[in-house]
Write an enzyme that holds these catalytic residues in place. Sequence first.
Site, mmCIF file in Angstrom:
data_model
loop_
_atom_site.group_PDB
_atom_site.id
_atom_site.type_symbol
_atom_site.label_atom_id
_atom_site.label_comp_id
_atom_site.label_asym_id
_atom_site.label_seq_id
_atom_site.Cartn_x
_atom_site.Cartn_y
_atom_site.Cartn_z
ATOM 1 C CG ASP A 1 10.770 2.270 0.597
ATOM 2 O OD1 ASP A 1 11.607 1.795 -0.187
ATOM 3 O OD2 ASP A 1 10.156 1.580 1.426
ATOM 4 C CB ILE B 1 -3.453 -7.173 5.304
ATOM 5 C CG1 ILE B 1 -3.297 -5.717 5.765
ATOM 6 C CG2 ILE B 1 -4.816 -7.714 5.651
ATOM 7 C CD1 ILE B 1 -4.305 -4.774 5.130
ATOM 8 N N GLY B 2 -0.058 -7.236 6.136
ATOM 9 C CA GLY B 2 1.248 -6.861 5.606
ATOM 10 C C GLY B 2 2.250 -6.641 6.721
ATOM 11 N N GLY C 1 6.409 -5.167 7.375
ATOM 12 C CA GLY C 1 7.598 -4.528 6.821
ATOM 13 C C GLY C 1 8.662 -4.368 7.882
ATOM 14 N N GLY C 2 9.764 -3.754 7.495
ATOM 15 C CA GLY C 2 10.853 -3.565 8.432
ATOM 16 C C GLY C 2 10.522 -2.595 9.542
ATOM 17 C CB VAL D 1 -0.219 -3.015 7.123
ATOM 18 C CG1 VAL D 1 -1.507 -2.357 6.654
ATOM 19 C CG2 VAL D 1 0.962 -2.092 6.863
ATOM 20 C CE LYS E 1 2.531 1.129 6.950
ATOM 21 N NZ LYS E 1 3.311 1.641 5.802
ATOM 22 C CB ALA F 1 4.895 -0.278 10.596
#
Length: 693
Positions: A137, A19-20, A22-23, A27, A42, A25
């Site tokens: 962040d 569902i996601g 990022g740089g 998710v 995550k 990890a």
Amino acid sequence: MDKFIDKRLDGRYLIKALIGAGGMANVYKAVDLKENRLVAVKILKEECMKNEELVRRFKNESKAISLLDNPHIVKVYDVSVTDKLQYIAMEYVDGITLKEYMEYRKQPLTYKETLHFITQTLDALRHAHEKGIVHRDIKPQNIMLLADGNIKVMDFGIARLSRSENQTMTDKAIGSVHYISPEQAKGDVTDAKADIYSVGIMMYEMLAGRLPFDSDSPVSVAIKQISDTAAPLRSVNPAVPEALEAITNRAMAKEPGERYQSAGEMLADIEAFKRNPSVKFEYDYLKDTDPTRYIDKVVNKTARTSKSPSSQSGRSRTTRSSRPSSGGGSSAAAKRKKKNSFSEIFSRYSLPVLAGVALAFAVAASILVVMIFKTNANGLFAEREDLELPNLVNRMWSDVKNDASLSNFVINVDEVYSADYEAGTIIYQSPKPPKTVKAGSTINIRVSKGAEIVTVPNIIGWTKEDAQEELENAGVTYIMRSRVDSSVAVGQICAVTYLDSNGAEQDATHQQVSASQTITVYVSKEEIDTSTSVPTVIGLDVNDAYDLIVNKHHLTIGSIETVDNTAPAGTVLSITPGENTQLNWGDVVTLQVSSGHEHSYVESDIITPATCTQNGKRWYRCACGDAYEAEYAADLNDVSVHTKDGVSTIDPKTGTCSQCGAHNDAWITDTSSSSSSSSSAPASSSSSQPATP
């Protein structure tokens, strides 16, 4: 296909979907098989797992963030760090990011909306900072917006892991560069005030409808964060109150010492603004006297990392320009000598010439000023009448434009859609009264065009992403929610509804609605078995019972009644509905719990019949029903103990007991045959003398 999909982590978390990403990890949506609930997992990427220092810090910080407990922070349930896998299991939040909400609005948020989101974010940060945790962040992409309007901050602690010891300013390393503080861009040590700066950037973006600093490359944005000043907020959006602009400016101060020193301090100013929107904040900002030294630091880091040919050649040219080449040295020296001679001549004669030109200009300007002031017909300095600025808000534009009393004003009209005002109504003016202005001044007004009407497209069966694009193109305001619906595949739109005038939910497909009216779009979700049962809790401590009822069986405790009982305080006495009753997640149960009991014994009846010379036993009872039996010593002065088979053994003429011989003149009640006894007996039996056996 992702290697984790349909796999179990530690035999507990069944991974369902990505569902996601990022740089640091990825998710995943997962099911906690032990707790029977949806969670977000995550998982640290493989390239990060190879960094021992990164893994160590991930482990330490993950334990720290698991201690966070705030309604506006995504809850962390579990942390696992092994040689092969590192992950965090956390609360699954069904909603959209704040960034997505801002993008579909396509315009600045109102200041009330902005404060609604910012105060919740600051509340979360205040809690984290008190625990010694800095987010580093903060950005709208890391804030989830729920259907009820509340927000939850995500990714606490992970941002601190995104920098290795030798990090350079590259596109990959600074994905959140639009929101980082100047000290982060410089590579300096950061603290909680870096989060305050990021909140200020978010606040500016919400109120202005755009970011304060933007460019084609992350490095350029970082340089602007360090050295540039954002365009004044009210110049971008004049509707922003002055006090709110001041709060935003202070949060975005370049120097950490000039910002709010804590989230609580910023919240206090926001509360002051809410109480009095006209409040003035007197902030004095220091100026960065040498920002270029930081820019050089950032650029040099990038140069060392990229080592591009252009940068290499640039350095080479700089080096060569400071040394003569091996050939043509005398020619170059001659050119320099010639150039120096010209410079000497120019400097010798240019100053007198320039001084003469400046003097002539000053004389001409003086003459012009005198002529202007002496000419009465000059419109620039002609006196104009002072007028009281009228209030045009809530008046009809058709009346205003025909109002002869307003002929001394220039009125600029901007027509806008508004669901709150009838078409033709003036809803805004600038400047605002009360105020004195000169005749001929301009008044800017906005006139309502009424509610904008849009048609809801048919998006049943569409994917969430396609449906969002279609709705935005149609100008429809919407929120998305999830529900189980077998008529379409998981992840597809299963229903689109709106509330009619009676508050009832109706199908919105092909309906014409106001653009400001929010419709609800339902996305089909996977069905999860939510059946459960009432656990066995009678006899348990109420805290243990709470964990079993709420966390293990997903039920809600409606009320807890305390009652006087001999069981230890806090012991569960009963549960309603009863144990083992079949229910569903979220159903309500009530508890009855002991408050403890302190016995209070009171004398009761004599149980063993007693004569005058024998001791009996008496029961001592407590209100709870408990009792005990104790010896009872007869009081011979008590007339009630001188009985046998319920009949008094006292001679009324002599006042003497026939059984034990005890005597008391007060017991003489018959004086008919003894005058002496009569005279010696007191009139009342209320006074008594010790008995004489």
